[in-house]
Design a protein around this motif. Sequence first.
Motif, PDB file in Angstrom:
ATOM      1  N   LEU A  15     -93.031  58.647  -5.501  1.00  0.00           N
ATOM      2  CA  LEU A  15     -92.752  59.308  -4.229  1.00  0.00           C
ATOM      3  C   LEU A  15     -93.711  60.465  -3.956  1.00  0.00           C
ATOM      4  N   PHE A  16     -93.937  61.315  -4.960  1.00  0.00           N
ATOM      5  CA  PHE A  16     -94.798  62.489  -4.778  1.00  0.00           C
ATOM      6  C   PHE A  16     -95.444  62.827  -6.117  1.00  0.00           C
ATOM      7  N   PRO A  17     -96.692  62.434  -6.333  1.00  0.00           N
ATOM      8  CA  PRO A  17     -97.346  62.581  -7.626  1.00  0.00           C
ATOM      9  C   PRO A  17     -97.365  63.992  -8.223  1.00  0.00           C
ATOM     10  N   PRO A  18     -97.573  65.070  -7.438  1.00  0.00           N
ATOM     11  CA  PRO A  18     -97.607  66.395  -8.068  1.00  0.00           C
ATOM     12  C   PRO A  18     -96.304  66.799  -8.760  1.00  0.00           C
ATOM     13  N   ILE A  19     -95.174  66.312  -8.297  1.00  0.00           N
ATOM     14  CA  ILE A  19     -93.913  66.650  -8.959  1.00  0.00           C
ATOM     15  C   ILE A  19     -93.858  65.996 -10.343  1.00  0.00           C
ATOM     16  N   GLY A  20     -94.334  64.772 -10.455  1.00  0.00           N
ATOM     17  CA  GLY A  20     -94.383  64.108 -11.755  1.00  0.00           C
ATOM     18  C   GLY A  20     -95.320  64.820 -12.720  1.00  0.00           C
ATOM     19  N   VAL A  21     -96.460  65.286 -12.212  1.00  0.00           N
ATOM     20  CA  VAL A  21     -97.397  66.027 -13.054  1.00  0.00           C
ATOM     21  C   VAL A  21     -96.784  67.353 -13.486  1.00  0.00           C
ATOM     22  N   PHE A  22     -96.094  68.021 -12.585  1.00  0.00           N
ATOM     23  CA  PHE A  22     -95.443  69.282 -12.931  1.00  0.00           C
ATOM     24  C   PHE A  22     -94.392  69.076 -14.027  1.00  0.00           C
ATOM     25  N   CYS A  23     -93.650  67.987 -13.952  1.00  0.00           N
ATOM     26  CA  CYS A  23     -92.624  67.717 -14.970  1.00  0.00           C
ATOM     27  C   CYS A  23     -93.238  67.484 -16.352  1.00  0.00           C
ATOM     28  N   VAL A  24     -94.425  66.902 -16.407  1.00  0.00           N
ATOM     29  CA  VAL A  24     -95.054  66.582 -17.683  1.00  0.00           C
ATOM     30  C   VAL A  24     -95.958  67.706 -18.176  1.00  0.00           C
ATOM     31  N   ALA A  25     -96.813  68.218 -17.299  1.00  0.00           N
ATOM     32  CA  ALA A  25     -97.846  69.168 -17.729  1.00  0.00           C
ATOM     33  C   ALA A  25     -97.513  70.613 -17.412  1.00  0.00           C
ATOM     34  N   GLY A  26     -96.544  70.854 -16.553  1.00  0.00           N
ATOM     35  CA  GLY A  26     -96.246  72.228 -16.170  1.00  0.00           C
ATOM     36  C   GLY A  26     -97.210  72.715 -15.103  1.00  0.00           C
ATOM     37  N   CYS A  27     -97.193  74.012 -14.874  1.00  0.00           N
ATOM     38  CA  CYS A  27     -98.033  74.615 -13.845  1.00  0.00           C
ATOM     39  C   CYS A  27     -99.360  75.023 -14.478  1.00  0.00           C
ATOM     40  N   GLY A  28    -100.418  74.369 -14.084  1.00  0.00           N
ATOM     41  CA  GLY A  28    -101.721  74.649 -14.668  1.00  0.00           C
ATOM     42  C   GLY A  28    -102.813  73.882 -13.949  1.00  0.00           C
ATOM     43  N   PRO A  29    -103.964  73.752 -14.590  1.00  0.00           N
ATOM     44  CA  PRO A  29    -105.089  73.064 -13.948  1.00  0.00           C
ATOM     45  C   PRO A  29    -104.804  71.604 -13.601  1.00  0.00           C
TER      46      PRO A  29
END
Length: 92
Positions: A15-29
């Motif tokens: 649905l929204f890729p940045p939310i999945g990245v935030f869940c795995v990698a956290g807030c960062g580069p």
Amino acid sequence: MGFCSAFFLILITILFPPIGVFCVAGCGPDLLINILLTILGYLPGHIHAFYLIWVYYERKHDRRAGIIHAQRAPGIFSERVQGTGTTYGTVP
């Protein structure tokens, strides 16, 4: 529990890729890169997000099996995804 969390993470990422990245990698580069890729085109954001999720779960599985990767995965800046650091104060 592992299958359910991975399943919901994939649904969120579709649905929204940045939310999945935030869940795995956290807030960062990695999150910033994914937001920019999603703005540039929806498909590049998905490719980057699913690559992060794949590396995260592959390394998590390997750590449980006692395999420690000496090399970093290319294109990933998060230590949490790389699996080289400790997580939540525990030793892997």
